[in-house]
Design a protein around this motif. Sequence first.
Motif, PDB file in Angstrom:
ATOM      1  N   TYR A  80       0.947  -1.188   0.054  1.00 59.40           N
ATOM      2  CA  TYR A  80      -0.104   0.090   0.076  1.00 59.40           C
ATOM      3  C   TYR A  80       0.897   1.214  -0.089  1.00 59.40           C
ATOM      4  CZ  TYR A  80       0.655   1.085   5.130  1.00 59.40           C
ATOM      5  OH  TYR A  80       1.289   1.428   6.259  1.00 59.40           O
ATOM      6  N   GLN A  81       0.306   2.332  -0.301  1.00 61.55           N
ATOM      7  CA  GLN A  81       0.991   3.692  -0.480  1.00 61.55           C
ATOM      8  C   GLN A  81       0.439   4.701   0.674  1.00 61.55           C
ATOM      9  OE1 GLN A  81       0.095   3.851  -5.080  1.00 61.55           O
ATOM     10  NE2 GLN A  81       1.822   5.310  -4.632  1.00 61.55           N
ATOM     11  N   PRO A  82       1.204   4.525   1.842  1.00 63.59           N
ATOM     12  CA  PRO A  82       0.755   5.519   2.887  1.00 63.59           C
ATOM     13  C   PRO A  82       1.093   6.973   2.530  1.00 63.59           C
ATOM     14  CG  PRO A  82       2.858   4.409   3.609  1.00 63.59           C
ATOM     15  CD  PRO A  82       2.176   3.836   2.099  1.00 63.59           C
ATOM     16  N   TYR A  83       1.857   7.244   1.483  1.00 62.80           N
ATOM     17  CA  TYR A  83       1.886   8.864   1.063  1.00 62.80           C
ATOM     18  C   TYR A  83       0.922   8.993  -0.191  1.00 62.80           C
ATOM     19  CZ  TYR A  83       5.995   7.857   3.915  1.00 62.80           C
ATOM     20  OH  TYR A  83       6.862   7.715   5.009  1.00 62.80           O
ATOM     21  N   PHE A  84      -0.298   8.647  -0.352  1.00 61.16           N
ATOM     22  CA  PHE A  84      -1.080   8.838  -1.393  1.00 61.16           C
ATOM     23  C   PHE A  84      -2.627   8.876  -0.743  1.00 61.16           C
ATOM     24  CE2 PHE A  84      -3.279   7.840  -5.577  1.00 61.16           C
ATOM     25  CZ  PHE A  84      -3.555   8.963  -5.631  1.00 61.16           C
ATOM     26  N   THR A  85      -3.074   9.818  -0.608  1.00 58.88           N
ATOM     27  CA  THR A  85      -4.191   9.841   0.156  1.00 58.88           C
ATOM     28  C   THR A  85      -5.451   9.058  -0.204  1.00 58.88           C
ATOM     29  OG1 THR A  85      -4.911  12.022  -0.710  1.00 58.88           O
ATOM     30  CG2 THR A  85      -3.866  12.010   1.441  1.00 58.88           C
ATOM     31  N   ALA A  86      -5.577   9.027  -1.604  1.00 65.21           N
ATOM     32  CA  ALA A  86      -6.574   8.166  -2.269  1.00 65.21           C
ATOM     33  C   ALA A  86      -6.727   6.790  -1.780  1.00 65.21           C
ATOM     34  CB  ALA A  86      -6.376   8.346  -3.883  1.00 65.21           C
ATOM     35  N   THR A  87      -5.600   6.336  -1.269  1.00 68.33           N
ATOM     36  CA  THR A  87      -5.453   4.868  -0.838  1.00 68.33           C
ATOM     37  C   THR A  87      -5.558   4.795   0.572  1.00 68.33           C
ATOM     38  OG1 THR A  87      -3.062   4.801  -0.908  1.00 68.33           O
ATOM     39  CG2 THR A  87      -4.205   4.189  -3.067  1.00 68.33           C
TER      40      THR A  87
END
Length: 952
Positions: A80-87
């Motif tokens: 997962y991408q904790p630095y992308f709010t959409a995810t």
Amino acid sequence: MQTPPWLSGPLAAVLTSLLTALLLLAPLRPATAAAPDPPLSSPSLPTAAATPVAAAASGTAGLPAGLGRPGEPVALVVGYQPYFTATWSALVMRGKRFHERYLPKGSTVEFEPALQGRKIAAAMQSGRVQLGYMGPVSALVAATRSEGSPDALRLVAALGLGHDQCHVLLARVGGPRTLQDLQGSQLAAPRDSCADRFARELLRRRSLAPAVYLGQNIELISSNLRAGRIDAAAVWEPVATRLVQEGVARRIASGRESGLEDGGFLLMRAQLLEQRPDVARAWLQAELDAQRFLADPANAEEIVRLALAQTAGFDAATLWNALYAAPEGTPAGAPRMTLPFVFDEAARRVIAGTMAYLHEAGQVPSDTLAPRALEAELAPAVLRERGLAAPVGRVLPQPARSPGEMPAARVAITVREGGWGEANTRDIRDVLVAVARELQERIPGRPLAPIVVSHSTRAPLSLYERGPRGEYQVQLTVSGDRWAGYVYEFAHEFCHVLANYDRHPHFQAADAHQWFEEALCEVSSLYTLQRFAAEWEIAPPSPRLQAYAQELQASADRFLAEKHRQLPPGQTLAAWYAENARRLRGSAYDRNRNEVVATQLLPLFEENPELWEALGYLNLDAPGGSFEDYLRTWRDNAPPALRDSISYVMALFFGPAAGARDVRKSVELTVPYGLNSGPDGIARLLARLLEPELGTGIELANVPGASGNTGLTRLLASGDPTNALAIIAGNTVWVWAGGAGMVEPRLFEVLGVVSTFESFLFVPADSPFRTLQDVLSFAQANPYRLRVASSGAGGRDELAIRALGARGARLLNLPVSKHDERVAAVLNQRAELLFEEPGDVAELLEQGKLRPLAVLAAQRDPAFPEVPAAQELGFDLRPFGSFRALVAQAGMPPQRVQALRQALARALRSPDWLSYCRQLLSCAPPLSEAQTQGYLQRYFEAAKAYRETLPR
């Protein structure tokens, strides 16, 4: 690490194999800090290297191999991408552990964060990760390219959709104020990302042309905006909000104004869907809970705490505002994000728009997603089962917050029982909290996730893998009442936390410079020992610890007196580093050398305690290839008040001028043509293929103008020629052959010819001209009435026009350097004819918007057997075959040239490249090294000779 006498023979081999196996199970950062001995023990500190222990090794014990059978427990790894709010539903899932409600009892889940979606996709295709949360570009590329393979990936749910999660355009303060100001600017976007798609579409819609368009990673963009090296950039949240709140940039556009939607998607391996439908459905049940939790405004504070625990380099106010604060101009009541869960119309629009962008860029073979790549029925079935409808929630705006409104940045420390001897955990915690406060108070407002400390018999270390709720995991080896040991070890490990150590796994080159972080953390240990020696005499963490103040000072004195920590008499740190750089780069845990560096840096931190604040800006970005790059990145990311001190650190290693040098952090690949041109597509694919080969990032710089010579001048002017490359095309060499400009073949080293092709003469589908002879006859009767859209003046296209005019057919050259504008000129009837390569207009040919009249060559093209060659009408156009090649500056060191040629050769043999060049009808035959070296000169001489045969 020295081997104890009892660890030898067969036992050593067995244990070594066991430790190696454990190493492979999970990532960690073995940050070592051996505890000092009590004052009365031996004066020398025994060497203690870290023994890596897999963070999640025990979690999968006893589970069935593979995915198991329906109903059995399963071991999942989730990217997962904790630095992308959409995810951020994944961030919620990790923190709240909703999956435990639905997965078979005994199942385990390991969350693996990544900065980029493509890294998650690669891990999924390798089989190491089963589920992935990522942005639309990475998701659709992965699903499309894996289709039909045993490792196929499927989109199974839509995540957060909005207009300004990935589509945010920032301008530096003092830079462009409006979109129109982007004309002639320096603009950047992360290459092949949703932000790149947004920037390109915005430029196309507004007919804007930046002077330079840079494809850089998000970390380098942040650094360049802070340093004022670029004018504007397209980025995503929460990076956009952080840059605005730092005062270095401001928003000038988003997807909302232009109606461009963005978002994220959840992918699963097809194997998981097919073999474990129970697990797939269970995960979607949990994902539904996570999205509903994310949408509930009552959970806002907790969501920000979860985000704070799973990210580094962001404060709570930034994370709050990134998710909840509505930017100026947002319509009243408009949600920040919508959570459809299923593939509704909005999600499908994002898919369609992204596929069109990817197809145009040559990243995927079609602009339509393959039906099997979209598992569209599972999410609606889960909704029906729960009696819910899409969308499942909306993240509504809430008032913006300033750092002062958020909870105080004090770290919570928990000490687990066991292994500490006669010491009680309350006293241990008091000491550790005191250490944390001593260092953290130097970084005002720096929030940290909780820290859980446990005892280990191996070595002190901080695990890369965080705990189930995002907490840092630290292990110490000291025990009993050795309080100097607790201070020494924990100050070292806490320094790693402050220095963003957990971003190391995201950067390939991080290990090469980790020795410097180890040296800084040794400084942290010595600094804290000496500070506490004075403080504990007056105000110890607890009354009974007051008597140990002298122990702390004795430990610090003993360390600093060790002979191996001193530089040889008369030698500077710069001279010592020059001798030891290779060994430092090869081993992060060479304690003797690290301690030499620490001893030299300690006085600087003692005199300037504010430097501890600078520690929080280390490791935020990709480190670059050299140690000097690494330090420069640190300095560029730090606030202006701290940069002079960091420049002084650089000067200690590299001399006084180090702070002023502009050394490139990665390879720059200049594309001397506009966005969406043929060379642009080639460069984007080559960059993606060469990055893993070279082990470094590649930035793209689109610099059109002067038939390619403007961009090539940028290459020749580079201050770092070993890391500067460019695409060159045949048309540019034709311009040189005419004597235009000062550029010539001898200035370049050809690394490889990547494509060869013939040019065609095209007309719009409804043109009255059916053949080349029709065109020639009309041009003879109507001189200069027919306009030909070409790539420039003085180049190959213009010479072809002159060659056709040798028999009285007078055509008018209409130079248009940008590919999109050149094609539009013909489709919009501003020109009647088009010179172009068929691969660059393949989509228009498929759509029936263009028709080829002739190939400007000696013989017909096998892909277009019905299209005559110009030579059939008596025109000798044999030299007009063209090429595109990858070049560097002449004079590049031979070993670097050889390494680049080998890497390029491997890239050109890859399935992705072969598929691409076949689609564009431009695959180049392999050349020998001698043929490659002399290619430009031979082409130049042939072009020059042919020019002499043409009428003036």
